[in-house]
Design an enzyme around this catalytic site. Sequence first.
Site, short mmCIF file in Angstrom:
data_model
loop_
_atom_site.label_atom_id
_atom_site.label_comp_id
_atom_site.label_asym_id
_atom_site.label_seq_id
_atom_site.Cartn_x
_atom_site.Cartn_y
_atom_site.Cartn_z
N LYS A 5 -2.00 -17.91 5.44
CA LYS A 5 -3.43 -18.20 5.52
C LYS A 5 -3.89 -19.12 4.37
O LYS A 5 -4.97 -19.68 4.42
CB LYS A 5 -4.16 -16.84 5.41
CG LYS A 5 -5.65 -16.88 5.33
CD LYS A 5 -6.16 -15.45 5.09
CE LYS A 5 -7.64 -15.41 4.81
NZ LYS A 5 -8.12 -14.05 4.54
N PRO A 63 -7.06 1.24 -15.30
CA PRO A 63 -7.16 2.61 -14.79
C PRO A 63 -6.00 2.93 -13.84
O PRO A 63 -5.60 2.07 -13.05
CB PRO A 63 -8.50 2.64 -14.04
CG PRO A 63 -8.96 1.23 -13.91
CD PRO A 63 -8.20 0.39 -14.89
N THR A 88 7.18 -2.94 -1.91
CA THR A 88 7.29 -2.83 -3.36
C THR A 88 7.74 -1.43 -3.79
O THR A 88 7.53 -0.46 -3.04
CB THR A 88 5.90 -3.13 -3.99
OG1 THR A 88 5.86 -2.66 -5.32
CG2 THR A 88 4.77 -2.42 -3.23
N ASP A 89 8.30 -1.33 -4.99
CA ASP A 89 8.65 0.01 -5.52
C ASP A 89 7.39 0.77 -5.96
O ASP A 89 7.46 1.96 -6.24
CB ASP A 89 9.64 -0.11 -6.69
CG ASP A 89 9.09 -0.86 -7.90
OD1 ASP A 89 8.01 -1.47 -7.80
OD2 ASP A 89 9.77 -0.86 -8.96
N GLU A 90 6.23 0.07 -6.00
CA GLU A 90 5.01 0.75 -6.45
C GLU A 90 4.55 1.83 -5.47
O GLU A 90 3.74 2.67 -5.82
CB GLU A 90 3.89 -0.28 -6.70
CG GLU A 90 4.28 -1.26 -7.79
CD GLU A 90 3.13 -2.11 -8.31
OE1 GLU A 90 1.98 -1.64 -8.28
OE2 GLU A 90 3.40 -3.24 -8.73
N TYR A 105 -3.72 -1.31 -4.24
CA TYR A 105 -2.64 -2.20 -3.80
C TYR A 105 -1.45 -1.39 -3.27
O TYR A 105 -1.01 -1.56 -2.14
CB TYR A 105 -2.18 -3.12 -4.95
CG TYR A 105 -0.82 -3.75 -4.71
CD1 TYR A 105 -0.65 -4.67 -3.67
CD2 TYR A 105 0.29 -3.41 -5.48
CE1 TYR A 105 0.61 -5.25 -3.44
CE2 TYR A 105 1.54 -3.97 -5.25
CZ TYR A 105 1.69 -4.89 -4.22
OH TYR A 105 2.93 -5.44 -3.98
N PHE A 162 4.55 -16.57 -4.06
CA PHE A 162 5.62 -16.61 -5.07
C PHE A 162 6.98 -16.28 -4.46
O PHE A 162 7.92 -17.09 -4.51
CB PHE A 162 5.23 -15.62 -6.18
CG PHE A 162 6.28 -15.30 -7.18
CD1 PHE A 162 7.02 -16.31 -7.79
CD2 PHE A 162 6.54 -13.98 -7.54
CE1 PHE A 162 8.00 -16.01 -8.73
CE2 PHE A 162 7.49 -13.67 -8.48
CZ PHE A 162 8.22 -14.68 -9.07
N ASP A 197 -3.99 -16.68 9.75
CA ASP A 197 -4.27 -15.38 9.12
C ASP A 197 -3.52 -14.31 9.93
O ASP A 197 -3.67 -14.26 11.17
CB ASP A 197 -5.79 -15.15 9.18
CG ASP A 197 -6.23 -13.87 8.48
OD1 ASP A 197 -5.38 -12.99 8.26
OD2 ASP A 197 -7.43 -13.78 8.18
N LYS A 210 0.15 -0.98 0.55
CA LYS A 210 1.54 -1.32 0.89
C LYS A 210 2.25 -0.09 1.47
O LYS A 210 3.03 -0.20 2.43
CB LYS A 210 2.30 -1.83 -0.34
CG LYS A 210 1.89 -3.19 -0.84
CD LYS A 210 2.13 -4.32 0.14
CE LYS A 210 3.60 -4.62 0.39
NZ LYS A 210 3.77 -5.83 1.24
P1 NAD Z 1 1.72 -13.69 -3.55
O1 NAD Z 1 0.37 -13.11 -3.80
O2 NAD Z 1 2.29 -14.68 -4.51
O3 NAD Z 1 1.73 -14.40 -2.11
C1 NAD Z 1 1.15 -13.83 -0.98
C2 NAD Z 1 1.08 -14.88 0.10
O4 NAD Z 1 0.52 -14.27 1.28
C3 NAD Z 1 0.16 -16.08 -0.25
O5 NAD Z 1 0.80 -17.29 0.10
C4 NAD Z 1 -1.08 -15.84 0.60
O6 NAD Z 1 -1.73 -17.04 0.99
C5 NAD Z 1 -0.48 -15.11 1.80
N1 NAD Z 1 -1.46 -14.26 2.50
C6 NAD Z 1 -2.28 -13.31 1.97
N2 NAD Z 1 -3.06 -12.77 2.92
C7 NAD Z 1 -2.71 -13.36 4.09
C8 NAD Z 1 -3.15 -13.22 5.44
N3 NAD Z 1 -4.11 -12.37 5.76
N4 NAD Z 1 -2.56 -13.98 6.38
C9 NAD Z 1 -1.58 -14.86 6.08
N5 NAD Z 1 -1.14 -15.06 4.81
C10 NAD Z 1 -1.70 -14.31 3.83
O7 NAD Z 1 2.69 -12.44 -3.37
P2 NAD Z 1 4.22 -12.28 -3.81
O8 NAD Z 1 4.27 -11.86 -5.22
O9 NAD Z 1 4.98 -13.46 -3.35
O10 NAD Z 1 4.62 -11.02 -2.92
C11 NAD Z 1 5.08 -11.19 -1.58
C12 NAD Z 1 5.36 -9.84 -0.99
O11 NAD Z 1 6.32 -9.14 -1.74
C13 NAD Z 1 4.12 -8.92 -0.92
O12 NAD Z 1 4.13 -8.25 0.30
C14 NAD Z 1 4.32 -7.97 -2.09
O13 NAD Z 1 3.74 -6.72 -1.81
C15 NAD Z 1 5.83 -7.86 -2.13
N6 NAD Z 1 6.40 -7.59 -3.47
C16 NAD Z 1 6.04 -8.34 -4.55
C17 NAD Z 1 6.62 -8.07 -5.79
C18 NAD Z 1 6.30 -8.90 -7.01
O14 NAD Z 1 6.79 -8.58 -8.09
N7 NAD Z 1 5.57 -10.00 -6.89
C19 NAD Z 1 7.56 -7.04 -5.91
C20 NAD Z 1 7.91 -6.30 -4.78
C21 NAD Z 1 7.33 -6.59 -3.55
#
Ligand code: NAD
Length: 352
Positions: A33, A292, A133-135, A159, A11, A58, A163
Site C-alpha cells: 500500500k 509502557p 514476530t517473537d513478540e 502491535y 524493511f 491495500d 500480530k
Molecule cells: P515495515 O514497517 O518496514 O514494512 C511494512 C510494509 O508493509 C511497508 O512497505 C508498508 O507500506 C506495508 N503495508 C502496511 N500496511 C499495509 C496494507 N494495509 N496493505 C499493504 N501494504 C501495507 O515492516 P518490517 O520491519 O519489514 O516487517 C515486516 C513483517 O515482519 C511484519 O509483518 C512484522 O510484523 C514482521 N517482523 C518484523 C521484525 C523486525 O524486526 N522488523 C521481526 C519479526 C517479524
Amino acid sequence: MKIIVTGGAGFIGSAVIRHVIRNTDNSVVNLDKLTYAGNLESLSEVVGSERYAFEKVDICDHAEVARVFREHQPDAIMHLAAESHVDRSIDGPAAFIQANIVGTYILLEAARQYWLGLDDLRKAAFRFHHISTDEVYGDLEAPEELFTETTPYAPSSPYSASKASSDHLVRAWRRTYGLPTLVTNCSNNYGPYHFPEKLIPLIILNALEGKPLPVYGSGSQVRDWLYVEDHARALYRVLTEGKVGETYNIGGHNEKQNIEVVRTLCELLDELCPDSPHRPHALLITHVQDRPGHDLRYAIDASKIQRELGWEPEETFESGIRKTVEWYLRNLEWCRRVQDGSYQRERLGSPI
Ligand code: NAD
C-alpha cells in the site's frame, strides 16, 4: 514460481525481494500500500528486472487483492505487510488492528478462494507463508529460558497482540479450510534499508549529527538480533522446504541488552568516522522514560529450523552490525530522502 510478497516495500519485504531476484529464477509481485514505511527506493536494484512487478494495493481491499491473485496467478504468497512499530501502536492502535488483523483475514480469504480454483497439482504446491514476530510470546523472566514454537502466546503491546491475532487466523484457516500455510516467528531484525525510526538506524543517524542517543530506561532490555539478509534466506528456505501447517522460530543467537547495542554502534562510529566532531559518540547517550508495557527479554530457540531445514545465520552480531554501520555511512542519501520525506513525494514504480 511466482510469489506475491505483501509489504515488499518495507524493511524485511524488500530484503526478501532482493534475495529472490538475485538468487533464484522466481518472479515476484510486490503487493504494498506504500504507507510511510514503504519505500520503493529500497528496491532500485530489482525494479528493472522482468521478474519483478509492483501492485500498489491495500491488503484490506478485498476486490483489489482478489484481482492481483486473478491476474498474476501466483504459486505462493509471503505475507509481510503490517504496521510494525511498537511505539506507534501505543499511540494509535486502530491502524494495527486494521492492517494486521483485518488485512490478514482479507488476504486469507482471497488466497483461499483463489486456491480452491487451482488444479490439483498447483493446489497441493500452493503456500501461504505468514511472517510474524517473537513478540507474540510476551517476555521471558528466567535468564536461560527461550521461546520455542510451543511457548504460549502472551503479547504485551497492541502491535504484538495484533500480530498474535493474525497468527491465530492463519492457523485457523489451515485447520478449518486446509489452506497450505506456514508461519514463522522471528526476533528483531537489523541491517540495510531499516526505517530510521527504529533503534539501530536512529542511533547511527543521531550520532552522526551529534544529537542525543535516546535509550529507554536503563537500556537493560534484552533482544535477540538477526541480520535481515539471514532472515530473508530463512524465509525462502521455509517457503520452499518447510512442512505445511508448521511453525518455525527464526533467531540469530545474539542476545544483547539495548545499551550494549548502542555502545557497540558508538564504538564502530568512533572507529569508522575518525574525523567526527562528536567522538566519543557514547557521550551522546541519553536515558529517556521507558515505554509502557516494555518487554524485558526476548530470546529465540531457533533449533527447529536448523535441525529440520538446515538454516543457520551467516552473520554474527559483530559482523552484521559492522556491515550495517558501513551501509548507512555509504547510503546517507537514502536516509536523507527518508528523513525529509522525498522518498514519498517522488516514488519510482515499475511497469507490471
Ligand atoms: P515495515 O514497517 O518496514 O514494512 C511494512 C510494509 O508493509 C511497508 O512497505 C508498508 O507500506 C506495508 N503495508 C502496511 N500496511 C499495509 C496494507 N494495509 N496493505 C499493504 N501494504 C501495507 O515492516 P518490517 O520491519 O519489514 O516487517 C515486516 C513483517 O515482519 C511484519 O509483518 C512484522 O510484523 C514482521 N517482523 C518484523 C521484525 C523486525 O524486526 N522488523 C521481526 C519479526 C517479524
